[in-house]
Structures are given as structure tokens and as C-alpha cells.
Design an enzyme around this catalytic site. Structure first.
Site, PDB file in Angstrom:
ATOM      1  N   LYS A   1      29.837 -26.111  40.941  1.00 20.65           N
ATOM      2  CA  LYS A   1      29.899 -26.687  39.591  1.00 20.65           C
ATOM      3  C   LYS A   1      28.723 -27.617  39.325  1.00 20.65           C
ATOM      4  CE  LYS A   1      34.903 -26.424  38.966  1.00 20.65           C
ATOM      5  NZ  LYS A   1      36.150 -27.180  38.694  1.00 20.65           N
TER       6      LYS A   1
ATOM      7  N   LYS B   1      31.065 -40.971  30.530  1.00 16.11           N
ATOM      8  CA  LYS B   1      30.835 -41.976  31.562  1.00 16.11           C
ATOM      9  C   LYS B   1      29.463 -41.801  32.208  1.00 16.11           C
ATOM     10  CE  LYS B   1      32.578 -44.162  35.715  1.00 16.11           C
ATOM     11  NZ  LYS B   1      33.578 -44.151  36.805  1.00 16.11           N
TER      12      LYS B   1
ATOM     13  N   ASN C   1      33.185 -37.409  42.088  1.00 12.90           N
ATOM     14  CA  ASN C   1      34.210 -36.866  42.985  1.00 12.90           C
ATOM     15  C   ASN C   1      33.791 -36.840  44.447  1.00 12.90           C
ATOM     16  OD1 ASN C   1      35.625 -36.403  40.620  1.00 12.90           O
ATOM     17  ND2 ASN C   1      35.041 -34.263  40.519  1.00 12.90           N
TER      18      ASN C   1
END
Length: 281
Positions: free
Chosen positions: A146, A191, A103
Site C-alpha cells: 500500500k 493528518k 502504522n
């Protein structure tokens, strides 16, 4: 076919949903989910690889991994399963780099890893560090809270279960054993595991996004896409093809996801070589 790491997805699972990681489901041993779909062919994979290689050259950011693969393939002694000081990237370094790349842009993830290692030179330092300090070190990579939880969990689990902060033992395991081991770490999804297999363990694996290249039905999920492409793409082409497709997805305006294209302009194969391959874009 774009492999952009900017997709919005939960760090709990890099599949893009909130389900627990299902790394053990990513196996090519259970049969092709699309046995009637005969694409991609070996020749098609090779032609796409050659077209992108001619356009971009081999991406320099992946050159060190490519050299490491060549050394591994030429070695007659196999892998060294002990942690040692080596020129190549350690498996644990590689895993953390891949997690930090989620991200965000490649530049930001590289800055985040460099900042983390500058503040905490040893993984033992990360293990005992306050989470807020780690967050501050990696904040430039986005999703710092996170990602900090994920990194701390990896370090704690390794220390508690193996007594050392090292993943070099994975080099001696089979692909399925690696998937099982890494699936135990919260925040490490399929992934990420596939990227570790390909980049750091030199296995012939092909990481995928949900819809890859038009080589699978639009309804295909990540698991089925992974299984189909890993059965169809020749092992000797997987690494180069994956790196080139990732690079092309970043550079080609025709192939970027979520980019509005002027309706008046019609792309040609001169703009994007993949347009010459039916169904790819």
C-alpha cells in the site's frame, strides 16, 4: 492524547475511514465547532508544555525540525521556493518519511526510509522502479504494497503535472493552498498534511489524533478536534507541545493506548504530570 502511529487505519485515508481525504475541510477559518468549550486555555497549554519539557527534555528526534523553525522565524528573506542542495530535509523527503511512519514504530519507519534511499538514491529512480523492488526496500516498515502504491502515485503525479520530482514550491503557498495541493495525492490524508505543514513547512499547525488530551468531547471527530485545538492552542506553543505530547504518549505507561493497566495500581501525578491537569487523561 497519545499520538501513537500504530493505530489501525487504512492507508487510503489517515483519518481511519475509507472516505477520500478531506484536507480542505481541515480549516480554522469556519469557526470553532465547540465555541462553548473554553479549553485548552493559553495558560493550560503552556503549563502542559512546561511540565512535559521538565520531565522529558525536548525530544532529540525533533530537534532538527525545531532548529529549522527557528531559522525560518529569524529569516527576513522568507522561504526559498526552488529545489536546491540544503542541509535541511526536503519537503518531498519529509512527506515520504511521514507516509512510511504510518502504522509502524519510529525505528521501523526510519529503517524503511534509509533502505529506500540506499537502493534508490534519487526520487527519479523510484519513479521508474518496479513496484516489487520498492516494496522489498520498505518492507521493514510494514504495509509495503500500500505504501508503495502511494509513493509511486506521488512521483508519477509530480512528474506529469509539474515536470519534476520536487515539492519545494509548497513553501511559497498558504496553509489552505498546501492542503489543497497535497489532497490531490491518493493516500495523503489530513493528518499527513498537517505533519508536513508543521515539520517541513514550518507553519503553526497542530496535527491531532481523533481524541486529543480530553480537550474535546468524546464524540468529536478528527476534523472538529483539529479545528478546535488549532484555534485554542497558541501558535507559538503548537510545535513544542505537539512533539512533547507525542513523546510522552510513547513513554508514559499511563497514557499509552490499548495497554492494560493493573487494577491494583493507581497512577499518581508523580508517574504522569498530565494527571495534575483536570480531564487530560
Amino acid at each position: 492524547m497519545n499520538k501513537s502511529l500504530k493505530r489501525k487505519r487504512s492507508l487510503k485515508n489517515d483519518d481511519g475511514d475509507s472516505k477520500p481525504p478531506a484536507c480542505k475541510n481541515l480549516t480554522v477559518d469556519g469557526g470553532d465547532p465547540y465555541p462553548e468549550l473554553l479549553r485548552p486555555t493559553s495558560d493550560e497549554c503552556r503549563d502542559v508544555r512546561d511540565a512535559l519539557l521538565s520531565l522529558h527534555g525536548f525530544p532529540p528526534e525533533f530537534a532538527s525540525y525545531r532548529r529549522q523553525r527557528l531559522r525560518t522565524l529569524s529569516s527576513v528573506d522568507g522561504h526559498d521556493t526552488e529545489c536546491s542542495e540544503k542541509e535541511e530535509e526536503s519537503v518531498l523527503d519529509g512527506l515520504v518519511k511521514i507516509l512510511l511512519s504510518q502504522n509502524t514504530s519510529e525505528a521501523n519507519s526510519q529503517r524503511a526510509f534509509a533502505s529506500l534511499k540506499a537502493q534508490f538514491p534519487k526520487w527519479e529512480d523510484v519513479l521508474v522502479a518496479e513496484p516489487k523492488l520498492i516494496e522489498n526496500a520498505i518492507r521493514c516498515g510494514g504495509l509495503a504494497p500500500k505504501k508503495t502504491v502511494c509513493i509511486k502515485n506521488i512521483m508519477s503525479r509530480l512528474q506529469n503535472e509539474r515536470g519534476r520530482l520536487c515539492l519545494e514550491y509548497l513553501r511559497g503557498l498558504s496553509v489552505e493552498e498546501v492542503k489543497t495541493e497535497l489532497s490531490h495525492f491518493k493516500g495523503v490524508g489530513p493528518k499527513t498534511v498537517s505533519c508536513v505543514l508543521m515539520f517541513n513547512l514550518q507553519h503553526n499547525d497542530f496535527p491531532v489524533d481523533t481524541h486529543a488530551l480530553g480537550w474535546v468531547p468524546k464524540t468529536a471527530d478528527r476534523n472538529r478536534t483539529y479545528v478546535h485545538l488549532n484555534r485554542r492552542i497558541p501558535d507559538e506553543l503548537k510545535f513544542d507541545l505537539n512533539c512533547l505530547l507525542y513523546t510522552h504518549g510513547k513513554l508514559c505507561s499511563n497514557c499509552k493506548k490499548n495497554v492494560a493497566k493493573p487494577k491494583a495500581k493507581v497512577a499518581s501525578s508523580d508517574d504522569c504530570p498530565l494527571l495534575g491537569f483536570s480531564g487530560l487523561v
